[in-house]
Design a protein around this motif. Structure first.
Motif, PDB file in Angstrom:
ATOM      1  N   GLU A 126       0.775  -1.158  -0.095  1.00  0.00           N
ATOM      2  CA  GLU A 126       0.004   0.034   0.132  1.00  0.00           C
ATOM      3  C   GLU A 126       0.963   1.242  -0.095  1.00  0.00           C
ATOM      4  O   GLU A 126       0.318   2.424  -0.222  1.00  0.00           O
ATOM      5  N   HIS A 127       2.274   1.236   0.395  1.00  0.00           N
ATOM      6  CA  HIS A 127       3.057   2.335   0.431  1.00  0.00           C
ATOM      7  C   HIS A 127       3.750   2.521  -1.146  1.00  0.00           C
ATOM      8  O   HIS A 127       4.697   3.292  -1.385  1.00  0.00           O
ATOM      9  N   VAL A 128       3.584   1.670  -1.746  1.00  0.00           N
ATOM     10  CA  VAL A 128       3.937   1.897  -3.270  1.00  0.00           C
ATOM     11  C   VAL A 128       3.750   3.116  -3.917  1.00  0.00           C
ATOM     12  O   VAL A 128       2.544   3.417  -4.110  1.00  0.00           O
ATOM     13  N   GLN A 129       4.807   4.043  -4.309  1.00  0.00           N
ATOM     14  CA  GLN A 129       4.694   5.177  -4.776  1.00  0.00           C
ATOM     15  C   GLN A 129       5.615   5.643  -5.817  1.00  0.00           C
ATOM     16  O   GLN A 129       6.781   4.793  -6.168  1.00  0.00           O
ATOM     17  N   PRO A 130       5.108   6.384  -6.962  1.00  0.00           N
ATOM     18  CA  PRO A 130       6.317   6.678  -7.919  1.00  0.00           C
ATOM     19  C   PRO A 130       7.495   7.159  -7.463  1.00  0.00           C
ATOM     20  O   PRO A 130       7.501   7.909  -6.504  1.00  0.00           O
ATOM     21  N   VAL A 131       8.732   6.526  -8.005  1.00  0.00           N
ATOM     22  CA  VAL A 131      10.088   7.125  -7.831  1.00  0.00           C
ATOM     23  C   VAL A 131      10.753   7.025  -9.030  1.00  0.00           C
ATOM     24  O   VAL A 131      11.055   6.047  -9.334  1.00  0.00           O
ATOM     25  N   TYR A 132      11.152   8.275  -9.405  1.00  0.00           N
ATOM     26  CA  TYR A 132      11.929   8.339 -10.764  1.00  0.00           C
ATOM     27  C   TYR A 132      12.478   9.631 -10.797  1.00  0.00           C
ATOM     28  O   TYR A 132      12.640  10.590  -9.950  1.00  0.00           O
ATOM     29  N   LYS A 133      13.692   9.676 -11.685  1.00  0.00           N
ATOM     30  CA  LYS A 133      14.307  10.879 -11.853  1.00  0.00           C
ATOM     31  C   LYS A 133      13.655  11.879 -12.682  1.00  0.00           C
ATOM     32  O   LYS A 133      13.262  11.731 -13.794  1.00  0.00           O
ATOM     33  N   GLN A 134      13.153  13.161 -11.877  1.00  0.00           N
ATOM     34  CA  GLN A 134      12.463  14.087 -12.651  1.00  0.00           C
ATOM     35  C   GLN A 134      13.498  15.117 -13.292  1.00  0.00           C
ATOM     36  O   GLN A 134      14.473  15.151 -13.304  1.00  0.00           O
ATOM     37  N   LYS A 135      12.672  15.845 -14.092  1.00  0.00           N
ATOM     38  CA  LYS A 135      13.236  17.008 -14.878  1.00  0.00           C
ATOM     39  C   LYS A 135      13.641  18.041 -13.761  1.00  0.00           C
ATOM     40  O   LYS A 135      13.047  18.056 -12.839  1.00  0.00           O
ATOM     41  N   ASP A 136      14.612  18.839 -14.468  1.00  0.00           N
ATOM     42  CA  ASP A 136      15.218  19.787 -13.419  1.00  0.00           C
ATOM     43  C   ASP A 136      15.637  21.003 -14.449  1.00  0.00           C
ATOM     44  O   ASP A 136      16.339  20.880 -14.990  1.00  0.00           O
ATOM     45  N   VAL A 137      14.622  22.189 -14.605  1.00  0.00           N
ATOM     46  CA  VAL A 137      14.732  23.138 -15.728  1.00  0.00           C
ATOM     47  C   VAL A 137      16.124  23.981 -15.383  1.00  0.00           C
ATOM     48  O   VAL A 137      16.692  24.462 -16.344  1.00  0.00           O
ATOM     49  N   LEU A 138      16.401  24.118 -13.948  1.00  0.00           N
ATOM     50  CA  LEU A 138      17.417  24.873 -13.752  1.00  0.00           C
ATOM     51  C   LEU A 138      18.798  24.307 -14.094  1.00  0.00           C
ATOM     52  O   LEU A 138      19.667  24.864 -14.587  1.00  0.00           O
ATOM     53  N   LEU A 139      18.928  22.914 -13.567  1.00  0.00           N
ATOM     54  CA  LEU A 139      19.959  22.108 -14.152  1.00  0.00           C
ATOM     55  C   LEU A 139      20.183  22.197 -15.616  1.00  0.00           C
ATOM     56  O   LEU A 139      21.387  22.183 -16.229  1.00  0.00           O
ATOM     57  N   SER A 140      19.136  22.139 -16.252  1.00  0.00           N
ATOM     58  CA  SER A 140      19.530  21.896 -17.662  1.00  0.00           C
ATOM     59  C   SER A 140      19.829  23.339 -18.382  1.00  0.00           C
ATOM     60  O   SER A 140      20.505  23.230 -19.114  1.00  0.00           O
ATOM     61  N   THR A 141      19.299  24.532 -17.731  1.00  0.00           N
ATOM     62  CA  THR A 141      19.911  25.845 -18.332  1.00  0.00           C
ATOM     63  C   THR A 141      21.221  25.897 -17.961  1.00  0.00           C
ATOM     64  O   THR A 141      22.165  26.247 -18.744  1.00  0.00           O
ATOM     65  N   GLN A 142      21.619  25.376 -16.944  1.00  0.00           N
ATOM     66  CA  GLN A 142      23.259  25.612 -16.284  1.00  0.00           C
ATOM     67  C   GLN A 142      24.198  24.626 -17.088  1.00  0.00           C
ATOM     68  O   GLN A 142      25.234  24.938 -17.791  1.00  0.00           O
ATOM     69  N   ARG A 143      23.451  23.527 -17.593  1.00  0.00           N
ATOM     70  CA  ARG A 143      24.281  22.588 -18.508  1.00  0.00           C
ATOM     71  C   ARG A 143      24.461  23.228 -19.799  1.00  0.00           C
ATOM     72  O   ARG A 143      25.463  23.007 -20.701  1.00  0.00           O
ATOM     73  N   ARG A 144      23.251  23.757 -20.157  1.00  0.00           N
ATOM     74  CA  ARG A 144      23.386  24.481 -21.502  1.00  0.00           C
ATOM     75  C   ARG A 144      24.403  25.752 -21.563  1.00  0.00           C
ATOM     76  O   ARG A 144      25.094  25.834 -22.557  1.00  0.00           O
ATOM     77  N   ALA A 145      24.368  26.221 -20.663  1.00  0.00           N
ATOM     78  CA  ALA A 145      25.187  27.260 -20.569  1.00  0.00           C
ATOM     79  C   ALA A 145      27.004  26.921 -20.531  1.00  0.00           C
ATOM     80  O   ALA A 145      27.620  27.413 -21.254  1.00  0.00           O
ATOM     81  N   GLN A 146      26.955  25.771 -19.887  1.00  0.00           N
ATOM     82  CA  GLN A 146      28.307  25.097 -20.094  1.00  0.00           C
ATOM     83  C   GLN A 146      28.596  24.729 -21.376  1.00  0.00           C
ATOM     84  O   GLN A 146      29.806  24.863 -22.110  1.00  0.00           O
ATOM     85  N   ALA A 147      27.517  24.121 -22.058  1.00  0.00           N
ATOM     86  CA  ALA A 147      27.720  23.688 -23.497  1.00  0.00           C
ATOM     87  C   ALA A 147      28.102  24.990 -24.423  1.00  0.00           C
ATOM     88  O   ALA A 147      29.149  24.924 -25.350  1.00  0.00           O
ATOM     89  N   ASP A 148      27.553  25.946 -24.097  1.00  0.00           N
ATOM     90  CA  ASP A 148      27.584  27.237 -24.968  1.00  0.00           C
ATOM     91  C   ASP A 148      29.203  27.727 -24.560  1.00  0.00           C
ATOM     92  O   ASP A 148      29.854  28.373 -25.832  1.00  0.00           O
ATOM     93  N   LYS A 149      29.454  27.506 -23.614  1.00  0.00           N
ATOM     94  CA  LYS A 149      30.805  28.116 -23.000  1.00  0.00           C
ATOM     95  C   LYS A 149      32.077  27.261 -23.764  1.00  0.00           C
ATOM     96  O   LYS A 149      32.927  27.744 -24.402  1.00  0.00           O
TER      97      LYS A 149
END
Length: 661
Positions: free
Chosen positions: A72-95
């Motif tokens: 009864e305690h089974v719940q979703p557990v997954y790696k979610q999206k992270d908009v801030l991390l995505s933009t940080q990685r994009r900035a690194q890619a641009d650099k």
């Protein structure tokens, strides 16, 4: 061979739970302690059907409370999206991309672009679906990540991948119809693909949209002139043709084989007519196949192809696909049910076979189709219910209950009237079918492996890498021998089997389940087969107790040359003299057989040289010719022929899916 119940239990447990650190093991042990040994052996162990076992874990008072309490305690557990991390990685890619444009040495430029690509891939993976978070990039973070990666790929000369990313950027919200820069990038991508006509068309559209602003067009033309298309090796993997076409009565199998049945061996595959070395006897897609979690970040979740520019699921960041097509096919079927539970699966420690059991349902067109497939597999494939212990049934029943709870929470059955664990009638049917699959898969699943090759050589230093597991309907009918007569390899997820020796009509066509005589002695093989697969092997290799490969001498046994005699004769001490055959009582000369053996060993040497020169197809043809000729005059074990058969398998696998580290 004496039965070892403890070893059998260890082998069986690992097909349910591959990681003892996962929470499922603790769940099982808690339930096992709660129900007690007396109830387990005297009641649960005596239940006669899977349906009764499933009903028991949900309703019997000795066991249901700890079961329901956990599920009864089974719940979703997954790696979610992270908009801030995505933009940080994009900035690194641009650099890194900007740094590459200032690099004077080509090698430095390429290394910086590779660094940029790594960050861009992460930016793409962690970006949320369009318009979910409008506070960043106006909700277009995913489109911007694809656009950034397209720039980098153009710089690397990978036009096809860049073009795909540009199209994905447009699909996910980037304005493209009136976008001059977009069409300029399209032109650069086509130029990197060496498609100058299409590049020019894209530039003309950009020129028209730009109007008086001709500077951007001139700059683009200058960049296009400097683009060098990357020389990437095209995958050489090909799906081979079946020998004499497909058998209409045996899906995926060639006409040259057939299915037979005996009381002792059950159903198994034999040669329908004479087989030659190299004949393709099976080319089959899996009923279901799953990628190992260790490869979620490196291989396509759907087709198992090695990733370079991953395409993510729109809702989770834990898996990736090689293309929008694979992503669409997966997310429209099985992944929509599995998406939010991927990390829960991994955390449970459940084996890859449990993933496959679940996939048979999640990929099905309907619940009814899933049930029909599962029940058919349980009916037709071996499950060895006769050797299963109460402990084993309990563990598998609990895993079936856990997988059912995932399906409930994933709305596989639609909106339920209650959030409670207790299953409905149709849910009980699914749990029962899952329990049956967990038994069938233990003995019938195949490891899926690809070949890792080095930059220097396709054979030297190559390594077989286990990437997943699958269930193959026809492939499951091939019986084991400790020296197989077919070689199996994979093209993506497709299982291919080719003969490594000629076969007479009705001769068994055998694979190897793991214990192989070249590396494992008779006692070890029998113990492993008994513990893992619940049978004792009686193949010729075991009957004659062949020594390990390294201990086989150079001696060879020749067939008697007298007509219709099937006796084997030892290598003559004096070639000038005839040999007396004790079976047909005739004096026969083995001079011609020895002369043929010398030619055969020369063919093996030529094939080995072809392998060293990386001429795979030439090596295959030479090995086929030599092996066919050997079996006309002699019988195994013969060290050079055994090595030739191993080398032939390596060559065949090299025509399947390979990758570089």
């Amino acid at each position: 061979m004496e039965y070892d119940p403890d070893y059998q239990k260890i082998c069986s447990t690992r097909t349910v739970q591959s990681d003892k650190k996962g929470f499922f093991n603790e769940f099982y042990l808690d339930v096992r302690d709660a129900c007690g040994d007396k109830w387990l052996q005297n009641y649960f162990g005596k239940l006669k059907s899977n349906a009764a076992r499933i009903l028991s874990i949900f309703s019997d008072r000795e066991i249901c409370d700890p079961v329901l309490g956990v599920l009864e305690h089974v719940q979703p557990v997954y790696k979610q999206k992270d908009v801030l991390l995505s933009t940080q990685r994009r900035a690194q890619a641009d650099k890194f991309y900007l740094m590459s444009s200032n690099a004077e040495v080509e090698q430095d430029r390429t290394e910086l672009l590779q660094q940029a690509l790594m960050h861009a891939n992460l930016a793409v993976m962690r970006a949320p679906a369009p318009h979910l978070d409008t506070s960043v990039d106006n909700g277009l973070t995913l489109a911007m990540a694809y656009l950034t990666r397209a720039n980098i790929l153009i710089g690397l000369g990978e036009g096809e991948a860049a073009l795909s990313d540009l199209k994905l950027a447009a699909n996910f919200g980037l304005e493209s119809k009136q976008n001059v820069e977009y069409y300029c990038k399209m032109a650069k991508a086509y130029a990197a693909m060496a498609e100058s006509a299409r590049a020019e068309i894209s530039l003309k559209i950009a020129e028209k949209l730009a109007g008086p602003n001709t500077a951007i067009i001139a700059a683009s033309r200058k960049e296009i002139a400097q683009i060098k298309p990357a020389k990437r090796e095209q995958p050489k993997e090909l799906v081979p043709a079946l020998a004499h076409g497909e058998n209409p009565a045996l899906s995926g199998a060639a006409n040259v084989v057939k299915l037979v049945e005996t009381k002792e061996k059950g159903r198994f595959v034999v040669a329908n007519e004479g087989l030659k070395t190299g004949d393709v006897v099976l080319c089959e897609n899996p009923v279901a196949a799953c990628l190992l979690p260790n490869f979620f970040g490196t291989n396509c979740h759907h087709c198992f192809k090695r990733l370079r520019t991953p395409v993510p699921c729109l809702h989770c960041s834990g898996i990736a696909f090689c293309s929008a097509q694979c992503m669409g096919e997966a997310c429209e079927t099985y992944h929509r049910f599995e998406c939010q539970f991927m990390d829960l699966f991994i955390g449970s420690g459940m084996s890859i076979l449990c993933f496959v059991a679940l996939r048979i349902f999640t990929q099905a067109a309907s619940l009814e189709d899933g049930l029909a497939t599962a029940n058919l597999l349980f009916e037709h494939l071996c499950s060895h219910q006769d050797v299963r212990q109460a402990d084993d049934y309990l563990q598998r029943s609990l895993m079936a209950g856990f997988l059912l709870r995932i399906l409930q929470k994933a709305l596989y059955f639609g909106r339920r009237k209650t959030e409670g664990v207790n299953p409905t009638a149709v849910e009980l049917q699914v749990a029962t079918a899952l329990l049956g699959l967990l038994q069938v898969l233990q003995y019938n699943a195949h490891e899926i492996y690809h070949t890792m090759v080095t930059d220097e050589h396709c054979f030297d230093g190559c390594k077989v890498v286990y990437v997943g597991a699958g269930l193959y309907g026809t492939g499951s009918y091939f019986n084991h021998e400790c020296w197989p007569s077919v070689a199996g390899y994979y093209v993506g997820k497709k299982l291919v089997m080719s003969a490594t020796k000629p076969h007479r009509p009705n001769e068994i066509v055998a694979v190897n389940y793991g214990p192989i005589f070249t590396k494992m002695n008779l006692k070890e093989r029998q113990r492993t087969l008994r513990g893992r697969y619940a049978f004792s092997c009686n193949c010729l290799t075991c009957q004659e107790n062949w020594p390990l490969l390294q201990k086989i001498d150079k001696q060879v046994r020749f067939w008697c040359t007298s007509a219709n005699c099937v006796n084997l004769l030892k290598f003559p001490k004096d070639l000038a003299k005839d040999v007396r055959c004790p079976r047909c009582r005739k004096n026969v000369s083995l001079k011609e057989s020895v002369a043929k053996l010398i030619k055969i060993e020369e063919l093996y040497r030529e094939a080995a040289e072809a392998m060293q020169s990386q001429k795979t197809n030439e090596a295959i043809e030479l090995f086929k010719e030599g092996i066919d000729a050997f079996f006309q005059i002699a019988a195994l074990p013969h060290k050079d022929t055994l090595i030739a058969q191993q080398a032939l398998l390596k060559c065949m696998a090299n025509t399947g899916t390979t990758f570089k580290k």
